[in-house]
Design a protein around this motif. Structure first.
Motif, PDB file in Angstrom:
ATOM      1  N   GLY A  44      10.948  12.322  -9.189  1.00  0.00           N
ATOM      2  CA  GLY A  44      11.662  11.653 -10.440  1.00  0.00           C
ATOM      3  C   GLY A  44      11.656  10.210 -10.396  1.00  0.00           C
ATOM      4  O   GLY A  44      11.285   9.591  -9.683  1.00  0.00           O
ATOM      5  N   LYS A  45      11.623   9.624 -11.464  1.00  0.00           N
ATOM      6  CA  LYS A  45      11.456   8.102 -11.789  1.00  0.00           C
ATOM      7  C   LYS A  45      12.685   7.319 -11.049  1.00  0.00           C
ATOM      8  O   LYS A  45      12.681   6.152 -10.948  1.00  0.00           O
ATOM      9  N   ASP A  46      13.683   8.129 -10.450  1.00  0.00           N
ATOM     10  CA  ASP A  46      14.751   7.522  -9.710  1.00  0.00           C
ATOM     11  C   ASP A  46      14.244   7.040  -8.237  1.00  0.00           C
ATOM     12  O   ASP A  46      14.829   6.461  -7.505  1.00  0.00           O
ATOM     13  N   GLU A  92       0.736  -1.156   0.096  1.00  0.00           N
ATOM     14  CA  GLU A  92      -0.024   0.127  -0.058  1.00  0.00           C
ATOM     15  C   GLU A  92       0.887   1.179  -0.125  1.00  0.00           C
ATOM     16  O   GLU A  92       1.576   1.475   0.666  1.00  0.00           O
ATOM     17  N   TYR A  93       0.629   2.122  -1.192  1.00  0.00           N
ATOM     18  CA  TYR A  93       1.371   3.143  -1.155  1.00  0.00           C
ATOM     19  C   TYR A  93       0.680   4.267  -0.126  1.00  0.00           C
ATOM     20  O   TYR A  93      -0.548   4.221  -0.041  1.00  0.00           O
ATOM     21  N   ALA A  94       1.448   5.316   0.496  1.00  0.00           N
ATOM     22  CA  ALA A  94       0.708   6.197   1.506  1.00  0.00           C
ATOM     23  C   ALA A  94      -0.076   7.104   0.525  1.00  0.00           C
ATOM     24  O   ALA A  94       0.215   7.455  -0.382  1.00  0.00           O
ATOM     25  N   PHE A 126       4.031   8.970  -8.699  1.00  0.00           N
ATOM     26  CA  PHE A 126       2.955   8.649  -9.414  1.00  0.00           C
ATOM     27  C   PHE A 126       1.790   9.602  -9.569  1.00  0.00           C
ATOM     28  O   PHE A 126       0.778   9.482 -10.179  1.00  0.00           O
ATOM     29  N   ALA A 127       1.993  10.877  -8.617  1.00  0.00           N
ATOM     30  CA  ALA A 127       0.945  11.926  -8.617  1.00  0.00           C
ATOM     31  C   ALA A 127       0.593  12.195  -9.975  1.00  0.00           C
ATOM     32  O   ALA A 127       1.628  12.441 -10.751  1.00  0.00           O
TER      33      ALA A 127
END
Length: 488
Positions: free
Chosen positions: A453-455, A53-55, A446-447
């Motif tokens: 960044g993608k890092d 689960e992402y915050a 992912f917002a």
């Protein structure tokens, strides 16, 4: 003509091959190197996928993306009367700075000078040190804009003569055989001394002078052109004082200054200054959009920075150190750095490190706590009254299977920074907790629109603005408390 059965056989073989790989691949993937890991869905993940689960950061983004509203709340002295708010209700909007009583006392000393800044002829100077998380002025530039808007001052502050990344506002373009020497990252054991400038860097266009017989035949030349990009914040786009900081010059060096129309504004020389820090104020016209400094001589001084600033108000210097874990203050020439703390009249230091320690596989980060404590203790020894705010590490995530998860070491690094700060009697702002805690970085990435960044490590400028606003609001909350306690 290919028969359908052949196609089915090929598909079946591919499915069997992939199934076999899924049985063999480790859960953490195949590690090719420290930077490269090949991930593949395991058989266990296919039949029983791990739930990550992402915050939820919706409330954080909603509240702090409006970078004007909360500032008005904190600045308006009538707010508590009109809305019947008190400190407890404001705390619900603020992720507070944690501090000891000693840390609070030092911070209140800073606030006292900050309060008098709008009517004072003096400057209030903040040095913001950090790793790559603050490169290009991320975080520092927004904090600077907020403070200058509220308390006066303008200009971007210290600029490197050989930038790794360009700032948002003023861009520096070196020409010639410039070299950049640092006291962080890969250690250069060939350096003849450790008298580094406030940015912990030295910029030179000629080799270090190491011979007892000075060079008197080879002329070295170089230049730097400074341009306003007009992409920075409003207050950073102007200045009324340009200062060149240098030292350790073994022979005179000719210096000329030209504006964007190649009109000569200065023709002078930098005198000998072995082992000493020097400053040359440049006659750059207010509102100048571009100018060029040119140098010529048998030697190169150690250049420390070029500063574009106001003569009063708040100055915030952005000093990123890519790859550094923050172990810098115990490596410098103590006396030379102390001289600069006094000459620049520094009022607050912000430290923001930790990103480059997360990859360490050790379970115990007590060693990092000891190292950071030694840095803070060194600053405290130089100036016992100087306040320091340590901004904790952000969340960092990596791919585990098909999901992104926080590194297990993030909280350990955060705790090491916090413990060291508490031991030293300074102030700590928990960025990891403020941005949402565990598995929050994927939510920032992912917002819509993306905030990192993608890092899965660094905030982009949009995300940095939100983080900066959160920190500024926390600082202003403490400032309001200071005013209330002192009956102001």
């Amino acid at each position: 003509m290919r028969k359908p059965v052949h196609t089915l056989l090929v598909l079946g073989a591919i499915i069997l091959l992939l199934g076999g790989i899924s049985l063999l691949v480790p859960k953490s993937g195949w590690k090719i190197s420290e930077e490269l890991v090949i991930n593949f869905p395991t058989f266990q993940n296919i039949i029983d996928p791990e739930k990550v689960e992402y915050a939820n950061i919706d409330s954080i983004v909603e509240l702090h993306s409006d970078t004007a509203a909360l500032q008005d709340i904190l600045a308006d002295s009538s707010f508590q009367d009109t809305v019947r708010a008190n400190a407890d209700s404001l705390r619900k909007l603020i992720h507070e700075i944690e501090m000891t009583e000693a840390g609070r006392k030092k911070l209140h000393g800073f606030f006292a000078k900050l309060k008098s800044a709008p009517e004072s002829s003096e400057t209030v100077r903040i040095w913001h040190y950090g790793d790559s998380q603050i490169e290009s002025g991320r975080i520092s530039s927004f904090i600077r804009e907020r403070l200058q808007n509220s308390f006066g001052g303008y200009g971007p502050g210290l600029l490197p003569l050989v930038p790794v990344t360009q700032k948002l506002s003023w861009r520096v373009h070196p020409s010639g055989n410039w070299e950049r020497h640092t006291l962080f990252g890969r250690i250069d054991t060939t350096l003849p001394h450790k008298r580094f400038g406030p940015m912990l860097t030295i910029f030179r266009y000629a080799p270090f002078h190491v011979d007892s017989v000075p060079n008197d035949s080879l002329i070295y030349t170089a230049s730097v052109t400074v341009k306003n990009s007009f992409q920075g914040y409003q207050h950073a786009n102007k200045f009324d004082k340009a200062v060149l900081h240098y030292g350790n010059n073994h022979s005179k060096v000719a210096v000329t200054l030209n504006d964007d129309e190649e009109q000569e504004l200065l023709s002078d020389s930098l005198g000998m200054s072995e082992g000493q820090w020097q400053a040359l104020e440049l006659p750059v016209k207010p509102g100048q959009k571009e100018f060029t400094l040119s140098f010529s001589g048998y030697d190169s001084p150690d250049f420390y920075a070029l500063s574009l600033e106001s003569r009063s108000g708040v100055l915030v210097d952005n000093m990123p150190m890519r790859g550094s874990p923050g172990l810098i203050f115990t490596r410098i020439n103590y006396g030379f750095y102390l001289q600069q703390l006094k000459r620049f009249d520094v009022d607050l230091i912000i430290m923001q490190f930790g990103v480059n320690v997360v990859s360490d596989k050790r379970k115990d980060f007590g060693y990092y706590e000891r190292w950071i404590y030694s840095q803070l203790r060194t600053i405290k020894k130089m100036n016992p009254d100087l306040p320091v705010i340590v901004i904790g590490i952000s969340d960092m995530a990596h791919k585990v299977g098909t999901k992104y998860k926080s590194y297990e070491s993030v909280e350990k690094v955060r705790d090491a920074l916090k413990n060291a700060t508490t031991r030293a009697g300074f102030c700590f702002w928990d960025l990891y907790d403020a941005m949402g805690g565990e598995n929050s970085m994927p939510s920032w990435v992912f917002a819509e629109p993306s905030l990192a960044g993608k890092d899965f490590t660094h905030f982009n400028h949009r995300g940095s603005r939100i983080i900066s606003n959160m920190f500024y609001n926390a600082l202003m909350f403490e400032y309001r408390q200071f005013l209330k306690e002192n009956g102001k």
